[in-house]
Design a protein around this motif. Structure first.
Motif, PDB file in Angstrom:
ATOM      1  N   SER A 192       0.844  -1.193   0.000  1.00 35.94           N
ATOM      2  CA  SER A 192       0.000   0.000   0.000  1.00 35.94           C
ATOM      3  C   SER A 192       0.872   1.233   0.000  1.00 35.94           C
ATOM      4  N   ILE A 193       1.545   1.529   1.097  1.00 39.63           N
ATOM      5  CA  ILE A 193       2.351   2.737   1.178  1.00 39.63           C
ATOM      6  C   ILE A 193       3.810   2.354   1.316  1.00 39.63           C
ATOM      7  N   TRP A 240       1.795   4.860  -3.211  1.00 42.22           N
ATOM      8  CA  TRP A 240       0.599   4.228  -2.636  1.00 42.22           C
ATOM      9  C   TRP A 240      -0.036   3.416  -3.752  1.00 42.22           C
ATOM     10  N   ARG A 255      -6.363   7.733  -2.591  1.00 41.73           N
ATOM     11  CA  ARG A 255      -5.475   7.792  -1.435  1.00 41.73           C
ATOM     12  C   ARG A 255      -6.007   8.708  -0.349  1.00 41.73           C
ATOM     13  N   GLN A 313      -4.886   3.605   4.588  1.00 42.52           N
ATOM     14  CA  GLN A 313      -3.632   2.958   4.950  1.00 42.52           C
ATOM     15  C   GLN A 313      -3.494   1.534   4.435  1.00 42.52           C
TER      16      GLN A 313
END
Length: 519
Positions: free
Chosen positions: A53-54, A316, A442, A462
């Motif tokens: 994800s990040i 992201w 996001r 997140q």
């Protein structure tokens, strides 16, 4: 493989022929978002393999990808993993030949799987050396002694990993290896260094010619040429992390091998990725905002490699509501979708701040420093002085940005990571299917009056979120963000208070914005 995994996940979620309205349908439309079932099977599988994800979260967990200094040391291994790089890296590699014949030494090292674009600099041990003759593909070159008579009998050839090369050539061949290394050892498709070291006729000068013993070679190279959709069909060793990610996802040899780009990134989604690539390439004080250079071994997990790429741009990466892959780099942009409200939130949990004993108030950031020979080097620690003062103690955590080669970029990313580690409010929303419209987004506007401080704010998702079609629920974890603080780090102006030009002269010391006269 990804499609099979994706179908299994969709099946587990109830998206099967027995699910009314889904089994015979090609798409599901909720809140104006069309979700392609056939496309989603492949993309859900890809996203599961990625698990990403990040990117800065992966940098904090220190994924298993070689350290930059590990690439500069020759290694001996019977069956070594292959290695591939993006951007500019210093690489040595694994010995294909390690031989002393006729009083001389002959070595061949494989340092890159697949072609490289250009060899830039030869190192012997940690000494950058010049050569008489270029480091172009297959050119024979002798080392110019960097001091006294050091390395005066050393000759090299660098082969760029073409499909037609033959590494049995001028530097190392059948003649000077007593027939051990022949034209059968072509090493096609593998970038190699071939090096011969002549013996000293006078033993008393041996230590002057070879002051550190047998020279250990490494090459600074522009690594794998990759495709840039903005340029058409040309390929170059570009440092844009978005382009590197496309290459890794689609590369069949050492990447994830997603061969159907039209499914992975259909035209509209590819155009969105190119917008992110432009943001990475934007000039910030004479450097690209986000550049990535690093290398990986073929036995490194996809999560680790993709994590390194995303970390270099605070990327992201999730699956969007239409079944494609959405990528957003770390340049804050105000969300344009209508806000998520309490009418759409079925359940929620939240917490305010971080417990004192778990709060991180300093990040010890390291990057790869080309000026020091491409080794890990720290920047000034990124600190939350208010939190340190309140806690009375420094609680530090390392942030490994080994695919970043600029100190300013590393510092910028460190500031973004520290903001994310200590959010004002964080929690989980369980929403109705209206929230499908936010999949792949996001940042989301939220109006939730039941939580003080969330009456009108922006959150950052997140994780990739969970879709439960059977129970008509969408669940995701989030943190509340400070858009002004993020924009100040990025040097981006928001709310119409100027223009985005990479400068920060619209930001006061307290983080507020003011209008420039020419804005």
């Amino acid at each position: 493989m990804a499609e099979t995994i994706g179908l299994a996940i969709l099946s587990a979620a109830g998206v099967t022929d027995s699910f009314i309205g889904i089994g015979t349908a090609s798409a599901l439309s909720v809140a104006g978002v069309s979700v392609s079932i056939s496309t989603a099977a492949t993309i859900v599988g890809t996203a599961t393999i990625i698990g990403a994800s990040i990117g800065l979260q992966y940098a904090l967990s220190n994924p298993e990808v070689p350290k930059p200094e590990n690439g500069a040391v020759p290694l001996k291994q019977a069956i070594p993993p292959r290695r591939r790089g993006y951007g500019i890296n210093r690489l040595s590699g694994y010995y294909l030949l390690f031989l002393a014949a006729g009083g001389d030494s002959q070595d061949v090292l494989a340092f890159h799987s697949g072609p490289i674009e250009q060899a830039l600099q030869l190192y012997l041990h940690d000494n950058p050396v010049s050569t008489t003759g270029s480091l172009l593909h297959g050119q024979y070159a002798t080392v110019v002694p960097p001091f006294d008579i050091a390395y005066e009998f050393v000759a090299v050839q660098v082969f760029y990993g073409t499909d037609t090369q033959n590494v049995c050539d001028a530097a190392v061949n059948a003649g000077n290896t007593s027939g051990i290394w022949t034209s059968a050892h072509a090493a096609k498709g593998i970038a190699c260094i071939a090096m011969t070291c002549g013996h000293a006729t006078d033993p008393s000068v041996f230590t002057k010619i070879y002051p550190q013993g047998l020279p250990l070679p490494s090459i600074v190279a522009k690594c794998a040429p990759i495709w840039d959709p903005r340029d058409g069909t040309t390929t170059h060793a570009k440092a844009t992390p978005v382009l590197q990610l496309i290459d890794y996802l689609t590369e069949p040899d050492g990447g994830m091998g997603e061969d159907d780009l039209a499914i992975l990134l259909p035209p509209a989604r590819l155009a969105q990725w190119m917008t992110e690539a432009d943001l990475c390439d934007a000039d910030i004080g004479g450097r690209p905002r986000y550049a990535s250079s690093g290398f990986y071994d073929f036995d490194n997990s996809p999560e680790s490699v993709i994590g390194k790429l995303l970390a270099s741009c605070d990327g992201w990466l999730v699956e969007a509501g239409d079944g494609t892959l959405a990528l957003t780099v770390g340049v804050y942009r105000e969300p344009t979708d209508p806000p998520l409200t309490s009418a759409h939130i079925r359940n929620l949990t939240w917490r305010k701040g971080e417990a004192d004993e778990t709060q991180i108030n300093q990040l010890d950031v390291t990057f790869t420093n080309p000026a020091l020979g491409y080794v890990s080097d720290p920047v000034d620690a990124v600190r939350d002085e208010d939190a340190i003062s309140a806690a009375g103690i420094v609680r530090a955590k390392p942030l490994d940005l080994s695919w970043v080669q600029n100190a300013d970029q590393a510092t910028m990313l460190g500031k973004r990571a520290l903001l994310r580690l200590n959010p004002e409010i964080a929690g989980t929303f369980v929403c109705n299917l209206y929230a499908l419209r936010y999949m792949g987004k996001r940042w989301i506007k939220v109006q939730e009056p039941r939580i003080k401080g969330m009456e009108d704010c922006v959150i950052e998702i997140q994780d990739k979120g969970q879709i439960d079609l059977l129970n008509a629920r969408v669940t995701f974890n989030w943190i509340k963000i400070d858009p002004v603080a993020l924009a100040a780090i990025d040097g981006v102006v928001i709310d119409g208070l100027g223009r985005e030009d990479g400068s920060t002269d619209l930001v006061r010391e307290d983080g507020s914005f003011y209008l420039r006269e020419d804005a």
